[in-house]
Design a protein around this motif. Sequence first.
Motif, mmCIF file in Angstrom:
data_model
loop_
_atom_site.group_PDB
_atom_site.id
_atom_site.type_symbol
_atom_site.label_atom_id
_atom_site.label_comp_id
_atom_site.label_asym_id
_atom_site.label_seq_id
_atom_site.Cartn_x
_atom_site.Cartn_y
_atom_site.Cartn_z
ATOM 1 N N GLN A 53 76.395 66.053 56.573
ATOM 2 C CA GLN A 53 75.426 66.929 55.920
ATOM 3 C C GLN A 53 75.531 66.814 54.397
ATOM 4 O O GLN A 53 74.514 66.752 53.704
ATOM 5 N N LYS A 54 76.748 66.773 53.893
ATOM 6 C CA LYS A 54 76.939 66.644 52.442
ATOM 7 C C LYS A 54 76.440 65.289 51.952
ATOM 8 O O LYS A 54 75.812 65.200 50.890
ATOM 9 N N ARG A 55 76.696 64.258 52.707
ATOM 10 C CA ARG A 55 76.241 62.905 52.346
ATOM 11 C C ARG A 55 74.714 62.877 52.239
ATOM 12 O O ARG A 55 74.151 62.344 51.278
ATOM 13 N N GLU A 56 74.040 63.452 53.226
ATOM 14 C CA GLU A 56 72.577 63.489 53.210
ATOM 15 C C GLU A 56 72.056 64.334 52.056
ATOM 16 O O GLU A 56 71.077 63.967 51.394
ATOM 17 N N LEU A 57 72.694 65.456 51.801
ATOM 18 C CA LEU A 57 72.286 66.328 50.699
ATOM 19 C C LEU A 57 72.374 65.587 49.365
ATOM 20 O O LEU A 57 71.430 65.613 48.571
ATOM 21 N N VAL A 58 73.482 64.907 49.127
ATOM 22 C CA VAL A 58 73.661 64.150 47.878
ATOM 23 C C VAL A 58 72.619 63.049 47.767
ATOM 24 O O VAL A 58 72.014 62.843 46.706
ATOM 25 N N GLU A 59 72.369 62.343 48.858
ATOM 26 C CA GLU A 59 71.391 61.253 48.838
ATOM 27 C C GLU A 59 69.987 61.767 48.522
ATOM 28 O O GLU A 59 69.300 61.225 47.651
ATOM 29 N N ILE A 64 72.711 59.905 38.265
ATOM 30 C CA ILE A 64 72.714 61.303 38.722
ATOM 31 C C ILE A 64 74.041 61.638 39.383
ATOM 32 O O ILE A 64 74.553 60.882 40.206
ATOM 33 N N TYR A 65 74.575 62.778 39.011
ATOM 34 C CA TYR A 65 75.813 63.284 39.599
ATOM 35 C C TYR A 65 75.500 64.557 40.373
ATOM 36 O O TYR A 65 74.731 65.399 39.908
ATOM 37 N N VAL A 66 76.099 64.694 41.540
ATOM 38 C CA VAL A 66 75.954 65.898 42.350
ATOM 39 C C VAL A 66 77.351 66.450 42.596
ATOM 40 O O VAL A 66 78.237 65.737 43.068
ATOM 41 N N VAL A 67 77.535 67.720 42.265
ATOM 42 C CA VAL A 67 78.810 68.398 42.468
ATOM 43 C C VAL A 67 78.600 69.474 43.515
ATOM 44 O O VAL A 67 77.747 70.351 43.348
ATOM 45 N N ILE A 68 79.351 69.390 44.593
ATOM 46 C CA ILE A 68 79.263 70.404 45.653
ATOM 47 C C ILE A 68 80.483 71.306 45.534
ATOM 48 O O ILE A 68 81.620 70.838 45.631
ATOM 49 N N ASP A 69 80.222 72.569 45.326
ATOM 50 C CA ASP A 69 81.289 73.565 45.219
ATOM 51 C C ASP A 69 81.186 74.469 46.440
ATOM 52 O O ASP A 69 80.238 75.238 46.575
ATOM 53 N N GLU A 70 82.146 74.342 47.335
ATOM 54 C CA GLU A 70 82.137 75.146 48.558
ATOM 55 C C GLU A 70 82.912 76.444 48.320
ATOM 56 O O GLU A 70 84.022 76.428 47.803
#
Length: 64
Positions: free
Chosen positions: A16-22, A39-45
């Motif tokens: 899910q995270k991979r798809e979200l970043v893509e 583009i950088y994507v930072v996921i903070d859980e």
Amino acid sequence: MPVIKVEMFEGRTIEQKRELVEVLSKETARITGCSVESIYVVIDEVKKENWGAGGKLCSDKYPD
């Protein structure tokens, strides 16, 4: 260099995270005209117990 910060409850799968970043990267590149590579994507859980909404902890509002 766009930076996208996503804050969400923990518990998503790596897929899910991979798809979200893509998807976020591709759409941001399309809209802004920059390259996907810039583009950088930072996921903070965040744990539900560390997030409040409407005066209550989300762990109380949204129990598993």
